[in-house]
Design a protein around this motif. Structure first.
Motif, PDB file in Angstrom:
ATOM      1  N   LEU A 123       4.985   4.128   2.181  1.00  0.00           N
ATOM      2  CA  LEU A 123       3.936   3.170   3.499  1.00  0.00           C
ATOM      3  C   LEU A 123       4.569   1.367   3.325  1.00  0.00           C
ATOM      4  N   SER A 124       4.642   0.703   4.151  1.00  0.00           N
ATOM      5  CA  SER A 124       5.420  -0.170   4.998  1.00  0.00           C
ATOM      6  C   SER A 124       4.448  -1.128   5.783  1.00  0.00           C
ATOM      7  N   VAL A 125       4.688  -2.500   5.644  1.00  0.00           N
ATOM      8  CA  VAL A 125       4.225  -3.267   6.722  1.00  0.00           C
ATOM      9  C   VAL A 125       4.771  -4.241   7.617  1.00  0.00           C
ATOM     10  N   ARG A 167      -3.635  -4.377  -5.124  1.00  0.00           N
ATOM     11  CA  ARG A 167      -3.554  -4.914  -4.382  1.00  0.00           C
ATOM     12  C   ARG A 167      -2.208  -5.408  -4.082  1.00  0.00           C
ATOM     13  N   GLY A 168      -2.116  -5.338  -2.706  1.00  0.00           N
ATOM     14  CA  GLY A 168      -0.498  -5.879  -1.842  1.00  0.00           C
ATOM     15  C   GLY A 168      -1.322  -7.011  -1.692  1.00  0.00           C
ATOM     16  N   LEU A 169       0.265  -8.659  -2.046  1.00  0.00           N
ATOM     17  CA  LEU A 169       0.082  -9.404  -1.316  1.00  0.00           C
ATOM     18  C   LEU A 169       1.327  -9.675  -0.613  1.00  0.00           C
ATOM     19  N   ILE A 170       1.200 -10.016   0.866  1.00  0.00           N
ATOM     20  CA  ILE A 170       2.350 -10.777   1.391  1.00  0.00           C
ATOM     21  C   ILE A 170       2.479 -11.933   2.461  1.00  0.00           C
ATOM     22  N   GLY A 219       7.209 -10.360  22.623  1.00  0.00           N
ATOM     23  CA  GLY A 219       8.307 -10.160  23.132  1.00  0.00           C
ATOM     24  C   GLY A 219       9.449  -9.991  22.581  1.00  0.00           C
ATOM     25  N   ASP A 220       8.656  -9.672  21.496  1.00  0.00           N
ATOM     26  CA  ASP A 220      10.719  -8.407  20.458  1.00  0.00           C
ATOM     27  C   ASP A 220      10.318  -8.043  19.880  1.00  0.00           C
ATOM     28  N   ASP A 221      11.109  -6.648  20.660  1.00  0.00           N
ATOM     29  CA  ASP A 221      11.041  -5.609  20.001  1.00  0.00           C
ATOM     30  C   ASP A 221      11.009  -4.992  17.954  1.00  0.00           C
ATOM     31  N   GLU A 222      11.977  -6.017  17.988  1.00  0.00           N
ATOM     32  CA  GLU A 222      11.997  -6.081  16.590  1.00  0.00           C
ATOM     33  C   GLU A 222      11.225  -5.952  15.864  1.00  0.00           C
ATOM     34  N   GLU A 223      10.217  -4.724  14.955  1.00  0.00           N
ATOM     35  CA  GLU A 223       9.451  -4.953  14.071  1.00  0.00           C
ATOM     36  C   GLU A 223      10.535  -5.525  12.754  1.00  0.00           C
ATOM     37  N   ILE A 224       9.660  -6.513  12.189  1.00  0.00           N
ATOM     38  CA  ILE A 224      10.909  -7.196  11.055  1.00  0.00           C
ATOM     39  C   ILE A 224       9.668  -6.104   9.855  1.00  0.00           C
ATOM     40  N   PRO A 225      10.040  -5.862   8.613  1.00  0.00           N
ATOM     41  CA  PRO A 225       9.899  -5.460   7.994  1.00  0.00           C
ATOM     42  C   PRO A 225       9.014  -6.944   6.473  1.00  0.00           C
ATOM     43  N   LEU A 226       7.905  -6.240   5.855  1.00  0.00           N
ATOM     44  CA  LEU A 226       7.566  -7.687   4.667  1.00  0.00           C
ATOM     45  C   LEU A 226       7.144  -6.484   3.732  1.00  0.00           C
ATOM     46  N   TRP A 227       6.584  -5.678   3.607  1.00  0.00           N
ATOM     47  CA  TRP A 227       6.821  -4.998   2.319  1.00  0.00           C
ATOM     48  C   TRP A 227       6.714  -2.971   2.178  1.00  0.00           C
TER      49      TRP A 227
END
Length: 683
Positions: A595-597, A623-626, A603-611
């Motif tokens: 499971l990823s967030v 509980r997940g916190l980001i 305007g940006d193609d990149e998906e930045i991984p947060l979690w």
């Protein structure tokens, strides 16, 4: 006012547009700095008719109008004069007018008010805006619905400092006060030096002359004993407490009863003031301590006993946040009566005569026993944990003292394990302060085993009282475990709380998917579900919100190893400063995948991984916190990847976006792997 006819108001105008405060507009020759959103339907300004409108002559879903930047360091009142006109009376998807508050630094707008009732003439809405140090905009949204022919018009927006329940009755919209029509006795507008009006008083109180206005009730039309006239205030939309004052005159030839009530959403009346005796015919000041901690209307009611009963006049209703007796009262804070048991028992306590009834416990993350409800990693209360030599046990947990004569809503979560008979294993009592009177207000009937289930109970008691949680069983063999967590108390009934507008940025999936959509729908997508998932030994047994509600999950048996499902938010407004995203995830099952967030900026193609989490985590909702930031508009993406077997149903629930940094840190930073002791309970 016209003799004998309850006031009918013509469309109103204010003297001189130059006097308008920022954010106010009468739409005469301009929109006063209000701007429409070109991505949606256009608004049309009708200068000659003094209004702005949108209609279905254009194709589109909605029109959006936003105010210039506003500041209100003082409490203020927004009055909106509007009309929704439509050809059909009933529609499954009617037109709506919504008013939002857009605060600086927030990614979500807060819905303040919404209306969908069509009408033949204009209507008025009054909304209290609490004082704030942040810049904000008001955003009007007209939703067109499915009717063939609809138009939504806004005649005037007026922002004044002060409270919406205040009124001097000098403007003919009467601040949103309405007369409850009665065939014989009604409140009328008096004064204004109208030639043919039955102006019963020479002067009003505001201007102290014949031109000023006031409200009055006359007994001349009374036909029946004890007929009543009611003047009803706009509903309070924000919690206020302090001193309500007004001026009145009372001329009586036989007994008149003049009473002021508070009425809540469920229609319950509470008398707060009454005239005590006959007065001389001059304006008298009345003051009354007033608490509207949940939405209330103030009702001025006059009852006559005969047609020669005299009259009552009313003027200059005002409000101050300081109590009349000049003490600054400390209103009851319901937060002090709740507890998540993370640190201690808060203001709850046990009577040691009962023996050790409830213990505060914590379960290490595991796949056999559920953890607490608050985070999945924390503490909760458990009854009957230390087995005693006695045949049964009783555990009583006492809450703090609550003031009398207030409506409360009590909510808590409970879970039951190992009982043969469920009913009566957990009950809630109200102890009145003298501890003599006890009333049982709730008990368990039946509930899914081992699922945190929410209970909610409304109550109101005349005397101060305590809430007591009681768990007991008669014989050792009947006794299972009773768990309790996240007790909260709010003011107002639970039904009224359910009618309240949702928090911006919150999604519980109870009604729909909120701001989220699927990248593609199909077998390999997220599904909204309630109850357990079809495959055993994977997925949740119930949702996190109530235990019996909805959550989103991937059904692994419809997917192949490595297949991905995306849940994508709509575009969210970028802000400067940190934001905090909280959510609950459920990853139970030997074959669980990932499971990823991600954060994706416009305007940006990149998906930045947060979690990210990999593999089986727990049988509990965790509980997940980001914490993240984005100046540009952005989207949040939840991506689930199916694992090696069908036992990889991954679920999420209770997503909450909040402005500002996260106030806590997440419990686990590692991704998978287990502590050795799986099923220990820590005391």
């Amino acid at each position: 006012a016209v003799t004998g006819a309850p006031f009918v108001l013509a469309a109103l105008r204010l003297a001189g547009a130059a006097l308008l405060s920022p954010g106010s507009c009468t739409f005469e020759d301009s929109a006063c700095g209000y701007q429409w959103d070109y991505a949606h339907l256009p608004w049309t300004l009708h200068g000659e008719g003094h209004y702005i409108s949108v209609d279905t002559s254009y194709e589109g879903e909605k029109a959006v109008l936003s105010s210039p930047d506003l500041y209100s360091e003082e409490w203020s009142c927004v009055r909106l004069i509007y009309q929704i006109a439509t050809t059909s009376d009933t529609s499954p998807d009617p037109a709506r007018l919504n008013l939002y508050l857009r605060q600086e630094g927030e990614s979500f707008d807060r819905l303040l008010w919404s209306a969908k009732e069509p009408s033949d003439s204009w209507l008025i809405a009054s909304l209290d805006l609490m004082n704030s140090t942040k810049k904000y905009k008001l955003v009007l949204e007209g939703e067109m619905g499915q009717d063939k022919s609809t138009s939504i018009a806004v005649f005037e927006i007026k922002i004044t400092s002060g409270y919406c329940i205040e009124c001097d009755f000098e403007e003919n919209h009467l601040c949103g006060y309405v007369n409850h029509w009665n065939p014989n006795v009604n409140w009328f507008v008096g004064g204004g030096n109208i030639r043919n009006s039955q102006s019963i008083l020479p002067k009003d109180h505001t201007l102290n002359n014949a031109l000023g206005h006031y409200m009055y009730v006359d007994s001349v039309y009374v036909k029946h004993f004890q007929e009543v006239a009611q003047l009803i205030s706009p509903k309070t939309m924000a919690p206020i407490s302090g001193c309500l004052s007004f001026y009145y005159q009372l001329k009586q030839e036989s007994s008149i009863v003049f009473t002021v009530y508070l009425r809540d959403i469920s229609g319950f009346y509470e008398e707060i003031w009454k005239t005590d005796s006959a007065l001389n015919a001059d304006w008298a000041l009345a003051e009354v301590d007033f608490n509207a901690l949940y939405p209330m209307e103030v009702i001025f009611e006059v009852a006559f006993n005969s047609a020669k009963g005299g009259y009552v006049a009313l003027d200059d209703i005002s409000f101050s946040p300081v109590y009349c007796s000049n003490q600054t009262g400390t209103p009851f804070n319901p937060a002090n009566a709740g507890c998540s048991f993370e640190e201690d028992l808060c203001n709850f306590y046990q009577d040691h005569k009962d023996g050790p009834g409830w213990s505060r416990v914590k379960v290490k993350r595991n796949v056999y026993r559920a953890g607490d409800h608050t985070t999945g990693f924390g503490y909760y209360l458990l009854a009957n944990t230390k087995f005693t030599s006695q045949p049964g046990y009783i555990g009583r947990l006492y809450g703090p003292t609550l003031p009398g004569n207030l409506q409360f809503c009590l909510r808590f979560y409970y879970a039951l394990y190992g009982f043969f008979k469920m009913s009566g294993t957990l009950a809630v009592y109200i102890f009145e302060e003298n501890h003599v009177v006890q009333e049982k207000i709730w008990s368990v009937l039946d509930s899914p085993k081992g699922v945190w289930t929410q209970a909610e109970i409304s109550f109101k008691k005349p005397m101060p009282c305590k809430v007591v949680f009681v768990s007991w069983c008669k014989s050792f063999w009947d006794c299972g475990l009773v768990a309790l967590d996240d007790v909260s108390l709010s003011l107002g009934s639970c039904q009224a709380a359910d009618l309240m507008l949702p928090s911006p940025g919150e999604c519980t999936f109870e009604k729909d998917e909120c701001v989220f959509t699927q990248k593609k729908r199909g077998r390999g997508s997220w599904h909204r579900k309630r109850g357990p998932t079809p495959t055993s030994y994977t997925g949740p047994k119930g949702d996190h919100t109530t235990g019996v509600g909805y959550y989103m999950y991937i059904e692994a048996s419809n997917m192949v190893y490595g297949q991905r499902a995306y849940l994508v938010s709509r575009s969210l407004r970028g802000t400067s400063g940190k934001q905090c995203l909280t959510f609950f995830y459920h990853m139970y099952g030997a074959g669980t995948g990932l499971l990823s967030v991600y954060l994706k900026k416009e305007g940006d193609d990149e998906e930045i991984p947060l979690w990210r989490r990999t593999g089986e985590q727990s049988i509990s909702w965790l509980r997940g916190l980001i914490e993240y930031e984005s100046d540009a508009n952005y989207q949040i993406i939840f991506e689930a990847i199916r694992g090696v077997s069908i036992r990889s149903d991954t679920a999420i629930d209770d997503i909450l976006f909040q402005a500002g940094p996260c106030l806590e840190v997440e419990e686990i930073q590692f991704s998978s792997g287990y502590p050795d002791s799986l099923n220990e309970i820590e005391y």
